[in-house]
Design an enzyme around this catalytic site. Structure first.
Site, PDB file in Angstrom:
ATOM      1  N   LYS A  87       0.597  -1.236   0.040  1.00 33.86           N
ATOM      2  CA  LYS A  87      -0.027   0.069  -0.037  1.00 33.86           C
ATOM      3  C   LYS A  87       0.821   1.179  -0.082  1.00 33.86           C
ATOM      4  O   LYS A  87       0.311   2.289   0.174  1.00 33.86           O
ATOM      5  CB  LYS A  87      -0.873   0.131   1.135  1.00 33.86           C
ATOM      6  CG  LYS A  87      -1.829  -1.209   1.291  1.00 33.86           C
ATOM      7  CD  LYS A  87      -2.811  -1.079   2.666  1.00 33.86           C
ATOM      8  CE  LYS A  87      -3.762  -2.220   2.755  1.00 33.86           C
ATOM      9  NZ  LYS A  87      -4.531  -2.167   3.937  1.00 33.86           N
ATOM     10  N   LYS A 133       2.378   2.388   2.259  1.00 31.50           N
ATOM     11  CA  LYS A 133       2.228   3.145   3.494  1.00 31.50           C
ATOM     12  C   LYS A 133       2.412   2.097   4.676  1.00 31.50           C
ATOM     13  O   LYS A 133       1.808   0.932   4.609  1.00 31.50           O
ATOM     14  CB  LYS A 133       1.168   4.184   3.729  1.00 31.50           C
ATOM     15  CG  LYS A 133      -0.094   3.688   3.584  1.00 31.50           C
ATOM     16  CD  LYS A 133      -1.264   4.631   3.745  1.00 31.50           C
ATOM     17  CE  LYS A 133      -2.737   3.821   4.170  1.00 31.50           C
ATOM     18  NZ  LYS A 133      -3.543   3.600   3.441  1.00 31.50           N
TER      19      LYS A 133
END
Ligand code: CTP
Length: 129
Positions: free
Chosen positions: A45, A47
């Protein structure tokens, strides 16, 4: 004894997480939970989760109906984890329906309904706004 395995990030632990883990345990007698690593989440993702893998693992392992936990380092290793932990049943949320059918060769695969109207992503959005 029927051994159940499931996987997830379980960031900002919420009622949907509790519900699926409790229902996963009810599929058998012994529940093993793979908590995805910070790096795996970053790769997927771009993150990192809010809570570290160490803390997410501690929270999951403190649940009464969880018997064993480990850090999931790679999505591609599901087959190896199923074998290593000698799982009879793989439980996944129904956001993954069909995606894990290849493991039906090695164990039972069960998709459970998600709890409606809550997710970590949604919680983050609500807190931000
Ligand atoms: N889950 C669920 N019901 C919800 C949210 C999650 O049953 N409302 C389940 C997922 O299907 C998965 C496990 O909880 O089996 C861990 O999901 P995870 O991806 O960590 O949680 P989400 O809240 O879906 O996180 P995100 O919004 O980041 O995808």
């Amino acid at each position: 004894m029927k051994r159940v395995i499931t996987f997830g990030t379980f960031d900002l632990f919420h009622i949907g997480h509790l519900n699926i883990l409790e229902r996963a345990k009810n599929q058998g007698d012994y529940l093993i939970v793979g908590v995805s690593s910070d790096q795996l989440n970053f790769n997927k993702k771009q993150k990192y989760p809010i809570c570290s893998e160490e803390n997410r693992l501690r929270i999951i392992s403190a649940l009464r109906f969880v018997d064993e936990v480990f850090i999931e380092d790679s999505l591609e290793l599901k087959g190896e984890y199923i074998e290593k932990y000698d799982a009879d049943v793989l439980v996944m949320g129904n956001d993954w329906v069909g995606k894990f059918d290849e493991y039906k060769r090695v164990c039972e695969v069960v998709y459970l309904d998600r709890t409606p109207s809550i997710s970590t992503t949604q919680l983050i959005e609500i807190i931000k706004s």
